[in-house]
Design a protein around this motif. Sequence first.
Motif: not given
Length: 365
Positions: A92-100, A168-171, A187-189
Motif C-alpha cells: 500500500x504505502x511502505x513500498x514507496x518509502x522502501x524504493x525511495x 496494484x491498489x488504487x492508492x 516511475x511506473x507500476x
Amino acid sequence: MPGSLYMVGADGELQRMRPSAPDNEDHMQMLVARYPELISDGDGELLLIRREQAITDSDTGSGRWSLDHLFVTRDAVPVLVELKRAVDTRLRREVIGQMLDYAANATAYWQTGRIADSFAQTALQAEQEPEELLRAFLGDEDPDRFWQQVDANFKAGRIKLVFVADQIPRELARIVEFMNDQMRADVRAVELRWFAGGNGAITLSPRVIGETERAAAAKRPSATLELVSPPEWLERNLAAMGADVIPGAHVYMSMIERLGGAVGTHSSQGSIYASFVGDDGKLLYPFHLWKDAHLSFTLRFIHAREGLQDENVRIGLLDELVEIVGPLKTMNTKGYPAFPVALLAQPSIAAAVEQWMARVLDHIR
C-alpha cells in the motif's frame, strides 16, 4: 478482480483461465528475472544486472538493503524493480518509502563500475560469459561507452523505478502517477495479472500504470548530454572538493599531454578521460578522472590487451602504484583501482606517477 481469459488451443478446444495469484514472491521474482519483457513498456529489451542487488547507505557500508531486481535499458538507463504480492500489506504505502530509500542511497553511494561488476557476477554465476551476453544485447555498440553512460545516468538520477504486483491498489497507482509527474526519475507500476488453467498452465497479463504524455515528453532521453570542455567539467564537479583537487587535476591533464595522449570529456560527462593510440591504431582509455576526485587506472577497459592479459603483470603495476600514492580504492585487476587526484599536487608524487604511467603505456601499446 479481473474477469476470466479464454485460450483456444491448437486443437480448437476452448480453455478457461481463471483469475489466480502467484504461490510466493520468489516465483514472481524468478519469472521477471528470466523474462523481463513482462515488465517492459516503451524501453524495449532489458538486461538483467542483478537479482537481490545489495544497496549501501554509506561509502564504506555493506549492503543494508536488497533491491529485488536491477536492469538496464538499451539506452543505458538503470531500472530498479521492487516486487510484492497483492496479499502483502506493505504494497500500500511502505513500498514507496522502501524504493525511495533504495534510489536515494544507490545513486549517492554506488561507485563507478559497480553496475558492470554486478552484471559480470550474475553472468558468471549462471555459467555464462559476460562479454557474449553483453554483445548479444548491445549489438555493435561499444560496451565501454555503454557502461560509462550507465554510470553517468545513475549518478545524475536518470533512472527508472518500477513497482510490480499481481494487483496494484488504487492508492498506489495514484501515488505512482503523481511521482512520475513530479520526479526526474521515471516511475511506473506494472500490474502483472495471473490466470491459471486446469492443466497447470499460467497466463500473465501485464498492465503498465503511471505513464502520462506530459511526463513522457519531459523525460524522453536524449542521445547525449551537452559537451563540456575539461576546464568546465572541473569547475562544475570538483571545485568544492578541496584545495589540492583542481591543481592535481591540471597536473593530470598536463602529464597526459606530455606522454603523447589527449584528454577530453565523454558525452556522458562522467569523467575526464585520457586517450592514447595503440600500435594497432585503436584508441585506448587507460586513465579517468571521476566526479569523486579520484583518478583511476581503468583496467576494465584495457585488461584484455596483450601486454596486460597476464594478471601478475597487472598486480605488479598496481603494487608499484601503491608504493607511490598509498592504498587504492580497490585492487581489482579488472576494475577501477583509483587514488585521490589531489596527491598529484605534490611534485614528487606527480613525477613518480608520470613515470609509472609511461610504464603502463609500454605494456598496453
